[in-house]
Design an enzyme around this catalytic site. Structure first.
Site, PDB file in Angstrom:
ATOM      1  NE  ARG A 160      -3.813  -2.248   0.134  1.00 53.50           N
ATOM      2  CZ  ARG A 160      -3.556  -3.445  -0.379  1.00 53.50           C
ATOM      3  NH1 ARG A 160      -2.432  -3.651  -1.027  1.00 53.50           N
ATOM      4  NH2 ARG A 160      -4.419  -4.421  -0.262  1.00 53.50           N
ATOM      5  CB  SER A 239      -9.527  -1.376   3.718  1.00 52.23           C
ATOM      6  OG  SER A 239     -10.045  -2.604   3.247  1.00 52.23           O
ATOM      7  CD  GLU A 343      -5.929   1.184   2.146  1.00 54.33           C
ATOM      8  OE1 GLU A 343      -6.165   0.969   0.944  1.00 54.33           O
ATOM      9  OE2 GLU A 343      -5.983   0.301   3.003  1.00 54.33           O
TER      10      GLU A 343
END
Length: 351
Positions: A160, A239, A343
């Site tokens: 990520r 998420s 995130e």
């Protein structure tokens, strides 16, 4: 190039949250994108680049500067080589590659947002991530004021993360190029256990790429991870937290906290993450810390379908969302000594 003033930004995000921008530009060509960025840089105006808005948390006061919405179009497929303009809708592009019988991104179906955002976050799900298929990224470099092509090896991809995320004020993605695979209509080998189970095959097996895509879409929809305007469980950024990666000492301390809290027979999820690092599940941590599906009484709550998604139930403000996020972060840390990291990108606010 379309220009609006005091323009609402909430409709441009999947959270449907945030105040207005002083100025909103919508660019439909690479040249317009570059011109808008140069103008902002020349005048010292704060710049917010918006793609699909699926990874943004914008403060209730909005953005005092120029918001640039990238709405460029371009899908070029030559053999197994794919080039996407940054503004292309990602999930539509995935569908078109599957229709062409190509493998490599079929398990990334249903992820909201634009193609230009995928290398920034190194988007991944269900055993695939874009780092494994991206060959190069065409960007405008705000430091050198040039359009440059950055090969995969120089993108610094990790979980990520990427060079583009590490230097958020430097690069504006214009185009992304991929190398896909012609496997005769079959998918890439399935790496994710849940996908393989759902399809009744073993990890490592190939299945028809179209079937893999449909299975992933079904799994995502069951977790509220496919956009649906009528379903408040999808008014989210997907998420909200990344899965924590712990070094050896941190993981041992985490295991001790798990045993103290849940008993010695409980084993938390653990996956190799390179070297002596271990990745565990943010969703598991949230649930075991007491934040179950549907948690909350206000207008911002945890999804009723997935503990990793924080949602706007229709009347939330950004501050409502952040209050819930802070509560979850504090609760998980108190329970297990692990600090969750958000995130989505925050604009004008922070956890």
């Amino acid at each position: 190039m379309q220009e609006l003033h005091d323009a609402p930004l909430a409709p441009l995000t999947t959270f449907r949250l945030g105040g207005p921008a002083a100025r909103l530009l919508t660019a439909t060509t690479d040249a317009e994108v570059v011109a808008a960025v140069r103008e902002a840089d020349d005048s010292g105006t704060p710049l917010l680049v918006i793609g699909g808005g699926s990874n943004l948390v914008i403060g209730d006061k909005g953005f005092e500067g120029t918001a640039l919405r990238i709405a460029t179009k371009g899908f070029e497929l030559a053999g197994t080589t794919l080039e996407l303009a940054a503004g292309e809708v990602w999930t539509d592009a995935v569908a078109r590659t599957v229709e062409a019988g190509l493998a490599g991104i079929e398990c990334l179906a249903g992820i909201p947002g634009s193609a230009g955002a995928t290398p920034i976050q190194n988007v991944g799900a269900y055993g695939q991530e874009v780092a494994s298929t991206i060959t190069e990224v065409v960007v405008y470099d705000r430091y050198t004021r040039e359009t440059v092509t950055i090969p995969n090896a120089e993108c610094a991809f990790s979980y990520r993360h990427s060079r583009f995320k590490a230097e958020p004020d430097r690069f504006v993605v214009l185009r992304v190029r991929f190398a896909l695979e012609d496997a005769g209509g079959l998918s890439a080998p399935l790496k994710y256990p849940e996908t393989a189970r759902a399809m009744g095959v073993e990890q490592g097996d190939r299945v028809p790429a179209a079937a893999a895509r449909e299975t992933v879409l079904r799994l995502r929809a069951g977790k509220g991870m496919v956009l649906d305007p009528e379903d408040h469980d999808t008014w989210s950024a997907g998420s909200f937290f990344t899965n924590p990666i712990l070094d050896g000492a941190q993981f041992e301390a985490f295991l001790a906290r798990v045993q103290d809290r849940l008993g010695p027979e409980v084993t938390p999820p653990a996956f190799p993450a390179g070297g002596e690092h271990t990745k565990t599940s943010a969703a598991w941590l949230i649930d075991k810390a007491g934040f179950t599906k549907g948690y909350g009484t206000g207008p911002a709550r945890i999804s009723t379908k997935h503990t990793l998604a924080l949602t706007n139930r229709g009347e939330a403000t950004t501050e409502d969302l952040l209050a819930l996020a802070r509560e979850v972060v504090a609760g998980v840390h108190d329970a297990f000594g692990v600090t969750l990291v958000n995130e989505p990108v925050t604009v004008g606010v922070s956890l």
